[in-house]
Design a protein around this motif. Structure first.
Motif, PDB file in Angstrom:
ATOM      1  N   LEU A   1     -95.259 -23.996  21.832  1.00  0.00           N
ATOM      2  CA  LEU A   1     -95.537 -25.021  22.829  1.00  0.00           C
ATOM      3  C   LEU A   1     -96.478 -24.479  23.902  1.00  0.00           C
ATOM      4  O   LEU A   1     -97.424 -25.151  24.311  1.00  0.00           O
ATOM      5  CB  LEU A   1     -94.229 -25.496  23.473  1.00  0.00           C
ATOM      6  CG  LEU A   1     -93.322 -26.271  22.521  1.00  0.00           C
ATOM      7  CD1 LEU A   1     -92.001 -26.602  23.197  1.00  0.00           C
ATOM      8  CD2 LEU A   1     -94.011 -27.537  22.040  1.00  0.00           C
ATOM      9  N   PHE A   2     -96.244 -23.215  24.291  1.00  0.00           N
ATOM     10  CA  PHE A   2     -97.084 -22.623  25.325  1.00  0.00           C
ATOM     11  C   PHE A   2     -98.526 -22.496  24.828  1.00  0.00           C
ATOM     12  O   PHE A   2     -99.472 -22.856  25.533  1.00  0.00           O
ATOM     13  CB  PHE A   2     -96.528 -21.248  25.717  1.00  0.00           C
ATOM     14  CG  PHE A   2     -97.396 -20.532  26.707  1.00  0.00           C
ATOM     15  CD1 PHE A   2     -97.451 -20.961  28.024  1.00  0.00           C
ATOM     16  CD2 PHE A   2     -98.158 -19.444  26.311  1.00  0.00           C
ATOM     17  CE1 PHE A   2     -98.258 -20.308  28.931  1.00  0.00           C
ATOM     18  CE2 PHE A   2     -98.978 -18.790  27.219  1.00  0.00           C
ATOM     19  CZ  PHE A   2     -99.024 -19.227  28.539  1.00  0.00           C
TER      20      PHE A   2
ATOM     21  N   ALA B   1     -97.675 -14.355  16.041  1.00  0.00           N
ATOM     22  CA  ALA B   1     -96.495 -14.018  16.841  1.00  0.00           C
ATOM     23  C   ALA B   1     -95.283 -14.824  16.384  1.00  0.00           C
ATOM     24  O   ALA B   1     -94.175 -14.299  16.265  1.00  0.00           O
ATOM     25  CB  ALA B   1     -96.785 -14.286  18.322  1.00  0.00           C
ATOM     26  N   MET B   2     -95.508 -16.116  16.083  1.00  0.00           N
ATOM     27  CA  MET B   2     -94.402 -16.944  15.608  1.00  0.00           C
ATOM     28  C   MET B   2     -93.863 -16.429  14.278  1.00  0.00           C
ATOM     29  O   MET B   2     -92.643 -16.389  14.061  1.00  0.00           O
ATOM     30  CB  MET B   2     -94.874 -18.386  15.417  1.00  0.00           C
ATOM     31  CG  MET B   2     -94.800 -19.205  16.657  1.00  0.00           C
ATOM     32  SD  MET B   2     -95.347 -20.855  16.311  1.00  0.00           S
ATOM     33  CE  MET B   2     -94.194 -21.375  15.073  1.00  0.00           C
ATOM     34  N   TRP B   3     -94.775 -16.065  13.408  1.00  0.00           N
ATOM     35  CA  TRP B   3     -94.410 -15.508  12.104  1.00  0.00           C
ATOM     36  C   TRP B   3     -93.477 -14.308  12.304  1.00  0.00           C
ATOM     37  O   TRP B   3     -92.396 -14.231  11.720  1.00  0.00           O
ATOM     38  CB  TRP B   3     -95.711 -15.168  11.393  1.00  0.00           C
ATOM     39  CG  TRP B   3     -95.627 -14.464  10.086  1.00  0.00           C
ATOM     40  CD1 TRP B   3     -94.511 -14.039   9.438  1.00  0.00           C
ATOM     41  CD2 TRP B   3     -96.722 -14.105   9.253  1.00  0.00           C
ATOM     42  NE1 TRP B   3     -94.846 -13.436   8.265  1.00  0.00           N
ATOM     43  CE2 TRP B   3     -96.194 -13.458   8.119  1.00  0.00           C
ATOM     44  CE3 TRP B   3     -98.117 -14.257   9.364  1.00  0.00           C
ATOM     45  CZ2 TRP B   3     -97.005 -12.962   7.104  1.00  0.00           C
ATOM     46  CZ3 TRP B   3     -98.920 -13.774   8.347  1.00  0.00           C
ATOM     47  CH2 TRP B   3     -98.368 -13.127   7.233  1.00  0.00           C
ATOM     48  N   GLU B   4     -93.923 -13.400  13.186  1.00  0.00           N
ATOM     49  CA  GLU B   4     -93.120 -12.207  13.458  1.00  0.00           C
ATOM     50  C   GLU B   4     -91.733 -12.584  13.982  1.00  0.00           C
ATOM     51  O   GLU B   4     -90.706 -12.112  13.491  1.00  0.00           O
ATOM     52  CB  GLU B   4     -93.862 -11.346  14.499  1.00  0.00           C
ATOM     53  CG  GLU B   4     -93.138 -10.096  14.928  1.00  0.00           C
ATOM     54  CD  GLU B   4     -93.390  -8.946  13.970  1.00  0.00           C
ATOM     55  OE1 GLU B   4     -94.516  -8.850  13.443  1.00  0.00           O
ATOM     56  OE2 GLU B   4     -92.458  -8.155  13.737  1.00  0.00           O
ATOM     57  N   LEU B   5     -91.710 -13.483  14.960  1.00  0.00           N
ATOM     58  CA  LEU B   5     -90.436 -13.840  15.594  1.00  0.00           C
ATOM     59  C   LEU B   5     -89.506 -14.539  14.619  1.00  0.00           C
ATOM     60  O   LEU B   5     -88.311 -14.239  14.552  1.00  0.00           O
ATOM     61  CB  LEU B   5     -90.693 -14.731  16.811  1.00  0.00           C
ATOM     62  CG  LEU B   5     -91.343 -14.026  17.994  1.00  0.00           C
ATOM     63  CD1 LEU B   5     -91.782 -15.025  19.036  1.00  0.00           C
ATOM     64  CD2 LEU B   5     -90.373 -13.013  18.586  1.00  0.00           C
ATOM     65  N   VAL B   6     -90.062 -15.473  13.841  1.00  0.00           N
ATOM     66  CA  VAL B   6     -89.205 -16.228  12.917  1.00  0.00           C
ATOM     67  C   VAL B   6     -88.649 -15.304  11.838  1.00  0.00           C
ATOM     68  O   VAL B   6     -87.467 -15.350  11.500  1.00  0.00           O
ATOM     69  CB  VAL B   6     -89.997 -17.394  12.288  1.00  0.00           C
ATOM     70  CG1 VAL B   6     -89.215 -18.014  11.145  1.00  0.00           C
ATOM     71  CG2 VAL B   6     -90.297 -18.447  13.344  1.00  0.00           C
TER      72      VAL B   6
ATOM     73  N   ALA C   1     -89.915 -18.399  19.585  1.00  0.00           N
ATOM     74  CA  ALA C   1     -91.092 -18.743  18.796  1.00  0.00           C
ATOM     75  C   ALA C   1     -91.523 -20.174  19.075  1.00  0.00           C
ATOM     76  O   ALA C   1     -92.711 -20.458  19.267  1.00  0.00           O
ATOM     77  CB  ALA C   1     -90.793 -18.559  17.304  1.00  0.00           C
ATOM     78  N   VAL C   2     -90.543 -21.097  19.111  1.00  0.00           N
ATOM     79  CA  VAL C   2     -90.863 -22.496  19.396  1.00  0.00           C
ATOM     80  C   VAL C   2     -91.489 -22.616  20.782  1.00  0.00           C
ATOM     81  O   VAL C   2     -92.507 -23.293  20.977  1.00  0.00           O
ATOM     82  CB  VAL C   2     -89.584 -23.364  19.309  1.00  0.00           C
ATOM     83  CG1 VAL C   2     -89.876 -24.786  19.761  1.00  0.00           C
ATOM     84  CG2 VAL C   2     -89.041 -23.343  17.900  1.00  0.00           C
TER      85      VAL C   2
ATOM     86  N   MET D   1     -81.342 -16.033  16.548  1.00  0.00           N
ATOM     87  CA  MET D   1     -81.626 -17.417  16.918  1.00  0.00           C
ATOM     88  C   MET D   1     -82.473 -17.481  18.178  1.00  0.00           C
ATOM     89  O   MET D   1     -83.372 -18.319  18.299  1.00  0.00           O
ATOM     90  CB  MET D   1     -80.283 -18.122  17.147  1.00  0.00           C
ATOM     91  CG  MET D   1     -80.289 -19.573  16.699  1.00  0.00           C
ATOM     92  SD  MET D   1     -80.854 -19.724  15.005  1.00  0.00           S
ATOM     93  CE  MET D   1     -81.842 -21.168  15.106  1.00  0.00           C
ATOM     94  N   ILE D   2     -82.168 -16.556  19.098  1.00  0.00           N
ATOM     95  CA  ILE D   2     -82.939 -16.465  20.345  1.00  0.00           C
ATOM     96  C   ILE D   2     -84.423 -16.297  20.030  1.00  0.00           C
ATOM     97  O   ILE D   2     -85.286 -16.947  20.623  1.00  0.00           O
ATOM     98  CB  ILE D   2     -82.431 -15.255  21.178  1.00  0.00           C
ATOM     99  CG1 ILE D   2     -81.144 -15.614  21.900  1.00  0.00           C
ATOM    100  CG2 ILE D   2     -83.472 -14.792  22.162  1.00  0.00           C
ATOM    101  CD1 ILE D   2     -81.355 -16.540  23.070  1.00  0.00           C
ATOM    102  N   LEU D   3     -84.695 -15.446  19.032  1.00  0.00           N
ATOM    103  CA  LEU D   3     -86.086 -15.161  18.685  1.00  0.00           C
ATOM    104  C   LEU D   3     -86.775 -16.417  18.166  1.00  0.00           C
ATOM    105  O   LEU D   3     -87.945 -16.672  18.460  1.00  0.00           O
ATOM    106  CB  LEU D   3     -86.142 -14.044  17.642  1.00  0.00           C
ATOM    107  CG  LEU D   3     -85.782 -12.656  18.149  1.00  0.00           C
ATOM    108  CD1 LEU D   3     -85.782 -11.659  17.014  1.00  0.00           C
ATOM    109  CD2 LEU D   3     -86.749 -12.224  19.226  1.00  0.00           C
ATOM    110  N   VAL D   4     -86.035 -17.218  17.378  1.00  0.00           N
ATOM    111  CA  VAL D   4     -86.623 -18.443  16.839  1.00  0.00           C
ATOM    112  C   VAL D   4     -86.932 -19.421  17.963  1.00  0.00           C
ATOM    113  O   VAL D   4     -88.012 -20.035  17.999  1.00  0.00           O
ATOM    114  CB  VAL D   4     -85.680 -19.082  15.800  1.00  0.00           C
ATOM    115  CG1 VAL D   4     -86.280 -20.369  15.272  1.00  0.00           C
ATOM    116  CG2 VAL D   4     -85.406 -18.113  14.670  1.00  0.00           C
ATOM    117  N   LEU D   5     -85.984 -19.539  18.889  1.00  0.00           N
ATOM    118  CA  LEU D   5     -86.226 -20.408  20.043  1.00  0.00           C
ATOM    119  C   LEU D   5     -87.439 -19.934  20.823  1.00  0.00           C
ATOM    120  O   LEU D   5     -88.285 -20.725  21.239  1.00  0.00           O
ATOM    121  CB  LEU D   5     -84.998 -20.410  20.959  1.00  0.00           C
ATOM    122  CG  LEU D   5     -83.854 -21.307  20.512  1.00  0.00           C
ATOM    123  CD1 LEU D   5     -82.685 -21.173  21.472  1.00  0.00           C
ATOM    124  CD2 LEU D   5     -84.328 -22.749  20.443  1.00  0.00           C
TER     125      LEU D   5
END
Lengths: 310, 281
Positions: free
Chosen positions: B12-13, B46-51, B7-8, B1-5
């Motif tokens: 935003l960044f 990067a988001m893809w990887e994290l999610v 990613a979000v 879950m940490i990773l998904v957060l």
């Protein structure tokens, strides 16, 4: 009709006539070997009599040696190249003479493909227009998304089709949705690129005029940008719907779908039913022509109503 | 879950960074025009990887970019062989044959008015059709190897190229043609010195449209039968084996090949049509 118009119609008819003649002529050498093999099996005199000798001979030589077989080349069961009338007969039989609910009715298969195409086209166009509006109004989106939208047009996106189908199947979605997603994906990018161009088409003078009217941004959008983008929209819609249809047809291939024009193509190629392939192909062509033609009519009506047609 | 957060947060960044760049003083510089899409693309990856890692998405649904990259690096020989089979042998040879045939046909169509009146509507009609559908027929005629793929590509690129070239050859204005006439230029002189150069933007438009069509034709034709080689073959069999990382690796190859092919044609266009307003920006 004007004389120039009549001349154009004549020219088109001549070209189509020549194509059909050429087609008949081509099916003779294409099918001659199969016909001669059948004759030999039926115990008739064939020149040369052995299949081994015929294999390496040129088709034209065989036609020349066995002119009586020409008639038969246009009437085979599984020809390499079916003659035009065979395709027309098959089309007639599978559309008019079969009940629509029948699994062998082409109308049924065309409907399966058409429904996926339309759903996908609606989704793709809707999202495409939304993204285009975003790109035109937001500098950030323009800078970061637009280059990718352009690049993605150079990519053979259709290679994704088998994967989309299988992945969606593995999470329990099947039927019309996966095909529609592929269709949507294919029609999405042409619409985005076309609409961005269209929404930007008003020139500085027109934008300045609206500014002197103290028009708000949304007024500028509804009264100037959107109307000005209509010709561009219709051009990209025509490209998009053709792409959608291709997407739906290709989407039917990898799963070995049981219904749809793509499934007819695939089944035909598995079982060597060439007449079936050709009739499915023509059904797809007629469908595409109808869809593009319909959009063309709509385009003319809308542009005329808006006073934009030349 | 940490990773998904995370990613979000990353999204935003990235968006904030791009907003700053876009509204900053340098917004129209080349650096920003290059940087902004890069940041966007990298953020997505990067988001893809994290999610995928954060939610433990199984490999058969969506492999993480890092897995795809590893697979890509590990199977370079296979990917290269597929690339040669599909792109070089199938797509490229079909592209060359189809485009040159369409070009020659366009000269004939342009020369005889009757052909133009008759063939152009037919060509326009055919250009909108789902020509990919001819693939099963052509595979049946020309066999499973690359010849049938090249044939599909020829049929696919022929009409868009024909329509564009014919439109281009009519681009020279009446005034320019009259000028050539006053010079007593022969048909071929005025063709080579006036009409062909004037047609170049259109011809290149056709060539660019055809690059994508060529790749689509070559890949889809392989779904109807191919030797145990080729990108379309690899995609459909890997999907069957649920090794989606291989499918994605092939898609990366297809994307790179498509962009490079298009970029190459666009570069040649730039060199040939340097005089055209769209190239002088």
């Amino acid at each position: 009709m004007t004389s120039a118009g009549i001349r154009a119609v004549w020219a088109v008819l001549t070209v189509v006539g020549v194509i059909i003649l050429f087609w008949y002529a081509a099916s003779v050498p294409m099918n001659i070997k199969g016909v001669l093999t059948e004759f030999e099996r039926a115990g008739e005199q064939v020149d040369p009599p052995k299949a081994v000798d015929r294999r390496d001979m040129s088709e034209f030589e065989l036609v020349f040696d066995n002119p009586y077989a020409i008639d038969e080349t246009w009437d085979q069961d599984r020809p390499r190249l079916p003659a035009p009338h065979q395709v027309a007969e098959e089309l007639w039989e599978t559309t008019v003479e079969k009940k629509i609910t029948s699994k062998r009715s082409l109308i049924y298969h065309a409907w399966v493909t058409l429904s996926a195409t339309m759903l996908g086209f609606a989704i793709g166009t809707g999202l495409g227009i939304l993204l285009a509006v975003g790109i035109v109004h937001s500098r950030v989106m323009d800078l970061s998304v637009m280059p990718w939208a352009i690049v993605s047009q150079t990519i053979p996106i259709i290679a994704l089709a088998p994967m989309i189908i299988v992945v969606l199947y593995s999470i329990g979605i099947q039927g019309i949705i996966p095909k529609a997603i592929i269709s949507a994906y294919l029609s999405f990018f042409p619409v985005v690129v076309g609409m961005v161009k269209g929404l930007r088409s008003p020139d500085a003078m027109q934008l300045d005029l609206l500014r002197t009217y103290n028009a708000s941004r949304s007024q500028g959008f509804w009264k100037l940008r959107l109307p000005a983008s209509m010709p561009y929209l219709f051009t990209s819609l025509k490209i998009g719907i053709a792409a959608s249809l291709v997407g739906a047809i290709v989407g039917e291939l990898p799963t070995g779908a049981v219904a749809g024009l793509g499934a007819r193509l695939l089944a035909g190629s598995y079982y060597g039913q060439t007449v079936q392939i050709w009739s499915a192909l023509f059904a797809a062509a007629i469908l595409a022509a109808c869809l593009v033609g319909l959009l063309g009519v709509l385009e003319r009506l809308v542009l005329k109503r808006m006073g934009m047609s030349q | 879950m940490i990773l998904v957060l995370f990613a979000v947060f990353l999204w935003l960044f990235g968006w904030w960074l791009n907003s700053r760049l876009a509204s900053g003083p340098q917004a129209d510089s080349r650096a920003v025009r290059f940087l902004a899409p890069m940041i966007f693309g990298l953020t997505i990856i990067a988001m893809w990887e994290l999610v995928v890692r954060g939610l433990d998405v199984p490999l058969v649904i969506l492999p993480a970019p890092s897995v795809i990259a590893v697979r890509f690096a590990d199977s370079l020989p296979i990917l290269w062989a597929d690339f040669v089979q599909t792109i070089i042998k199938g797509a490229l040879s079909g592209y060359l044959i189809g485009c040159s045939a369409a070009f020659l046909m366009a000269i004939a169509v342009d020369r005889w008015d009757f052909l133009r009146l008759g063939l152009l509507p037919v060509g326009n009609f055919v250009a909108a059709l789902p020509i990919v559908g001819t693939a099963p027929i052509l595979v049946m005629w020309f066999g499973f190897d690359w010849h049938s793929k090249a044939a599909v590509v020829v049929v696919m690129v022929f009409f868009p190229m024909l329509v564009n070239t014919v439109a281009g050859l009519r681009e020279a204005t009446a005034m320019q043609r009259d000028l050539m006439e006053t010079y007593a230029a022969t048909y071929w002189q005025s063709f080579l010195k006036l009409r062909l150069p004037a047609a170049m933007p259109f011809i290149f438009n056709g060539l660019k449209i055809s690059t994508t069509l060529a790749l689509i034709g070559a890949i889809v034709a392989e779904f109807f039968g191919s030797p145990t080689l080729g990108m379309g073959f690899r995609i459909s069999t890997s999907v069957g084996q649920l090794s989606l990382d291989m499918v994605w690796a092939e898609i990366v190859v297809a994307a790179l090949a498509g962009t490079a092919f298009y970029g190459l044609v666009a570069m040649i266009e730039k060199a040939v049509t340097f005089w055209h307003p769209s190239q002088r920006g």
